[in-house]
Design a protein around this motif. Sequence first.
Motif, mmCIF file in Angstrom:
data_model
loop_
_atom_site.group_PDB
_atom_site.id
_atom_site.type_symbol
_atom_site.label_atom_id
_atom_site.label_comp_id
_atom_site.label_asym_id
_atom_site.label_seq_id
_atom_site.Cartn_x
_atom_site.Cartn_y
_atom_site.Cartn_z
ATOM 1 N N LEU A 32 -137.964 -47.355 51.185
ATOM 2 C CA LEU A 32 -136.730 -46.994 50.481
ATOM 3 C C LEU A 32 -137.014 -46.655 49.018
ATOM 4 C CD1 LEU A 32 -133.331 -48.752 50.895
ATOM 5 C CD2 LEU A 32 -134.150 -48.191 48.622
ATOM 6 N N VAL A 33 -137.810 -47.495 48.359
ATOM 7 C CA VAL A 33 -138.140 -47.261 46.942
ATOM 8 C C VAL A 33 -138.934 -45.965 46.782
ATOM 9 C CG1 VAL A 33 -139.438 -48.150 44.964
ATOM 10 C CG2 VAL A 33 -138.048 -49.703 46.343
ATOM 11 N N ALA A 34 -139.837 -45.708 47.719
ATOM 12 C CA ALA A 34 -140.641 -44.481 47.634
ATOM 13 C C ALA A 34 -139.762 -43.243 47.764
ATOM 14 C CB ALA A 34 -141.719 -44.490 48.723
ATOM 15 N N VAL A 35 -138.808 -43.277 48.708
ATOM 16 C CA VAL A 35 -137.876 -42.147 48.837
ATOM 17 C C VAL A 35 -137.060 -41.988 47.555
ATOM 18 C CG1 VAL A 35 -135.850 -41.292 50.070
ATOM 19 C CG2 VAL A 35 -137.733 -42.310 51.348
ATOM 20 N N MET A 36 -136.605 -43.102 47.005
ATOM 21 C CA MET A 36 -135.817 -43.071 45.774
ATOM 22 C C MET A 36 -136.602 -42.421 44.637
ATOM 23 S SD MET A 36 -134.406 -46.310 43.524
ATOM 24 C CE MET A 36 -136.086 -46.757 43.047
ATOM 25 N N LEU A 37 -137.851 -42.848 44.450
ATOM 26 C CA LEU A 37 -138.679 -42.304 43.375
ATOM 27 C C LEU A 37 -138.993 -40.824 43.602
ATOM 28 C CD1 LEU A 37 -141.169 -45.266 42.777
ATOM 29 C CD2 LEU A 37 -139.181 -44.625 41.407
ATOM 30 N N GLY A 38 -139.247 -40.463 44.869
ATOM 31 C CA GLY A 38 -139.546 -39.064 45.164
ATOM 32 C C GLY A 38 -138.370 -38.157 44.881
ATOM 33 N N VAL A 39 -137.186 -38.563 45.334
ATOM 34 C CA VAL A 39 -135.978 -37.754 45.087
ATOM 35 C C VAL A 39 -135.662 -37.702 43.604
ATOM 36 C CG1 VAL A 39 -133.476 -37.665 45.463
ATOM 37 C CG2 VAL A 39 -135.013 -38.146 47.375
ATOM 38 N N ALA A 40 -135.763 -38.848 42.921
ATOM 39 C CA ALA A 40 -135.487 -38.877 41.479
ATOM 40 C C ALA A 40 -136.452 -37.975 40.720
ATOM 41 C CB ALA A 40 -135.583 -40.312 40.964
ATOM 42 N N ALA A 41 -137.740 -38.023 41.082
ATOM 43 C CA ALA A 41 -138.738 -37.189 40.405
ATOM 44 C C ALA A 41 -138.438 -35.703 40.602
ATOM 45 C CB ALA A 41 -140.140 -37.521 40.924
ATOM 46 N N GLY A 329 -133.744 -43.780 54.704
ATOM 47 C CA GLY A 329 -133.923 -42.572 53.904
ATOM 48 C C GLY A 329 -132.688 -42.206 53.114
ATOM 49 N N ALA A 330 -131.501 -42.331 53.725
ATOM 50 C CA ALA A 330 -130.248 -41.967 53.059
ATOM 51 C C ALA A 330 -129.980 -42.866 51.859
ATOM 52 C CB ALA A 330 -129.090 -42.045 54.051
ATOM 53 N N VAL A 331 -130.200 -44.171 52.040
ATOM 54 C CA VAL A 331 -129.990 -45.100 50.917
ATOM 55 C C VAL A 331 -130.971 -44.783 49.790
ATOM 56 C CG1 VAL A 331 -130.095 -47.513 50.199
ATOM 57 C CG2 VAL A 331 -129.054 -46.912 52.383
ATOM 58 N N GLY A 332 -132.219 -44.490 50.158
ATOM 59 C CA GLY A 332 -133.207 -44.111 49.143
ATOM 60 C C GLY A 332 -132.810 -42.838 48.411
ATOM 61 N N ILE A 333 -132.248 -41.876 49.135
ATOM 62 C CA ILE A 333 -131.817 -40.611 48.520
ATOM 63 C C ILE A 333 -130.695 -40.854 47.519
ATOM 64 C CG2 ILE A 333 -130.656 -38.417 48.980
ATOM 65 C CD1 ILE A 333 -132.203 -38.382 51.679
ATOM 66 N N VAL A 334 -129.689 -41.637 47.931
ATOM 67 C CA VAL A 334 -128.570 -41.932 47.029
ATOM 68 C C VAL A 334 -129.069 -42.665 45.779
ATOM 69 C CG1 VAL A 334 -126.422 -43.240 46.783
ATOM 70 C CG2 VAL A 334 -126.875 -41.983 48.890
ATOM 71 N N ALA A 335 -129.944 -43.651 45.988
ATOM 72 C CA ALA A 335 -130.495 -44.382 44.837
ATOM 73 C C ALA A 335 -131.305 -43.448 43.937
ATOM 74 C CB ALA A 335 -131.370 -45.538 45.325
ATOM 75 N N GLY A 336 -132.036 -42.498 44.559
ATOM 76 C CA GLY A 336 -132.818 -41.538 43.775
ATOM 77 C C GLY A 336 -131.946 -40.617 42.951
ATOM 78 N N LEU A 337 -130.815 -40.186 43.530
ATOM 79 C CA LEU A 337 -129.876 -39.327 42.783
ATOM 80 C C LEU A 337 -129.291 -40.077 41.593
ATOM 81 C CD1 LEU A 337 -127.978 -37.557 45.713
ATOM 82 C CD2 LEU A 337 -129.755 -36.590 44.245
ATOM 83 N N ILE A 338 -128.952 -41.344 41.804
ATOM 84 C CA ILE A 338 -128.404 -42.149 40.708
ATOM 85 C C ILE A 338 -129.451 -42.340 39.613
ATOM 86 C CG2 ILE A 338 -127.515 -44.422 40.085
ATOM 87 C CD1 ILE A 338 -126.285 -44.566 42.910
ATOM 88 N N LEU A 339 -130.681 -42.686 40.027
ATOM 89 C CA LEU A 339 -131.761 -42.885 39.054
ATOM 90 C C LEU A 339 -132.040 -41.593 38.284
ATOM 91 C CD1 LEU A 339 -134.022 -44.641 37.860
ATOM 92 C CD2 LEU A 339 -135.489 -43.907 39.759
ATOM 93 N N GLY A 340 -132.065 -40.460 38.994
ATOM 94 C CA GLY A 340 -132.303 -39.179 38.335
ATOM 95 C C GLY A 340 -131.214 -38.838 37.337
ATOM 96 N N ALA A 341 -129.946 -39.092 37.715
ATOM 97 C CA ALA A 341 -128.828 -38.799 36.815
ATOM 98 C C ALA A 341 -128.886 -39.653 35.557
ATOM 99 C CB ALA A 341 -127.504 -39.024 37.546
#
Length: 416
Positions: A32-41, A329-341
């Motif tokens: 989950l964290v990896a997906v979050m970081l990848g989407v945020a990056a 994956g979906a939770v990681g994506i949402v977290a990544g979008l929030i982190l990126g924003a």
Amino acid sequence: MILSRYERMIARRYLWPGKGEAFIALVASISLVAVMLGVAALVIVMSVMNGFRAELFDKVVGLNGHAVVQGYGGRLPNWREILAQAQKTHGVTEALPLIEQPLMASYEGRVEGVLARGMRVEDIRANAVLRGKVLDGELKALTPGSGNVAIGARLADMLGARVGSSISLISPQGQTTVFGTVPRIVSYRVAAIFEVGVYDYDKAFVIMPLEDAQTLLMLGDDVAMITLQTTDADHVGEILRPLLPVVANKGLLTDWRQMNATIFEALQVERVAMFVVLSIIVLVAVFNILSSLIMLVRAKTRDIAILRTMGATRGGLIKIFVTIGTLIGAVGIVAGLILGAVFLFYRQSVVNFVQLVTGQNLWDPSIRFLTELPAKTDPVEVTAIVLMALGLSFLATLYPAFKAASTDPVQVLRYE
């Protein structure tokens, strides 16, 4: 994908493994964290790249126009005829006469290369890039014959000049004597200091009324060029094609792509390269989802066999494990979008903090062109990133899901 009540219950239970399955939970969390970081990056980098291009385009085009009619030898005779024809051309929103000449500026023993730019007074005051960018003084003081000029903030720092200082502009085009050409030196008062945000402009531009520039450069009534703004920068060639016969033998018509081709092409190549490279982070995260689901299937083999004997279908088991992986994956994506924003909102503060901690200048305007880190988020690109990450997460669930569905309860429970 619609799950039945018992399928939702089992999926919920497998998302929170029991006491002896902490390692599986750890691997799933890492996924989950990896997906979050990848989407945020991806969101951060693509937004910064888009912002850099948009900001640079706005500043460059705002000062230089979508296209320029430049006279041969730095002089454009009969420019009023070309100006009138350009204003009548369909798709041209603005046509402005301009003088631009590299000169030298000196102040209290300091000498710097500058770019003297002569503009009509009304054009100076109406320019969207200059308006609101004045740090000191006022552009209203720039009137023909006043001897006032506006200079960039970086140039003011390099010269040590401020509002009220008298700088000298040195032009090589002076009077011819028996000893050769004597450079022309004229003093001007600094009436305003501006910062448009593009380093090369802020360290070089000296803006003055058009009439003063004509006098300084001994151009008479001529100008050096005419800048043109159009309704569509991407189709500037087609819009300005009717002007080519008018400009022929008088000057050269060049659009913004020809003037800045190198930097904008480099930005486009870099955008594609960064997207591909950073997508690998998401791919690695997806492999983590795959490995965590495989471990979960291994740990739950007996439970799966019992479910099969109780009537659970292969399709139901497939839906359960696909849902688990896709949800991670979906939770990681949402977290990544929030982190990126959040990062994009505080981007300049983050850069300043890192510079303070490391003592390194991470955003040198002399290299990066712009004075601050820009950002512009494209909803289409964000949607593409989300769909890509979600699609990869879904694909990663298929093998473990089919593996679980193919479990033979007879073989598993034979010795139970």
